[in-house]
Enzyme design. Sequence first.
Site, short mmCIF file in Angstrom:
data_model
loop_
_atom_site.label_atom_id
_atom_site.label_comp_id
_atom_site.label_asym_id
_atom_site.label_seq_id
_atom_site.Cartn_x
_atom_site.Cartn_y
_atom_site.Cartn_z
N CYS A 1 0.86 -1.25 0.05
CA CYS A 1 0.13 -0.05 0.02
C CYS A 1 0.70 1.31 0.05
CB CYS A 1 -1.12 0.00 0.99
SG CYS A 1 -0.24 0.30 2.89
N HIS B 1 -2.96 1.35 6.80
CA HIS B 1 -3.20 1.23 5.06
C HIS B 1 -3.16 2.50 4.61
CE1 HIS B 1 -4.33 -0.84 1.56
NE2 HIS B 1 -5.28 0.01 1.53
N HIS C 1 -5.71 1.74 -4.53
CA HIS C 1 -4.76 1.38 -3.52
C HIS C 1 -4.28 -0.19 -3.95
CE1 HIS C 1 -7.87 -1.35 -1.09
NE2 HIS C 1 -8.48 -0.99 -2.22
#
Length: 148
Positions: free
Chosen positions: A62, A112, A124
Amino acid sequence: MLARASTASVLTLAVVGAGLVVPGAAAEAEAATLATKALNIAASKRGAPYKFGATGPTRFDCSGLTLYSFKRAGKTLPRTAQSQYNKTRHISASQRQRGDLVFFHRGRSVYHVGIYAGSNKIWHSPRSGTVVRLERIWSKSVWYGRVK
């Protein structure tokens, strides 16, 4: 004719110099351009596989995707999602714009990050076994950050 030339010069100066009159306008415009470039770079990586610790150009985790996208757009970010959050200007959900970073958190810990694409969606690289993709924001536990 001279009067017209002088008028044109004054108008040109007024238009060209307008950014100098509004403090911060040039910086905001530059940030918006940077964010748009980073967003487009992230979108161009659609389908690239997730790999823990990877920062591109063909595999990403990520924060590797956000780091790669902003670096290619001209801005260096720290490596981890938490460090990226610490480095951004924190903004509210109502202030978010395309290209801002979206940080998912539990308590005070960021776990994240993705790039806001508008319409409550992010680009993402989710987790092992998945690929870079556009997805709806699935949680209310998010913070937003603008890369300075």
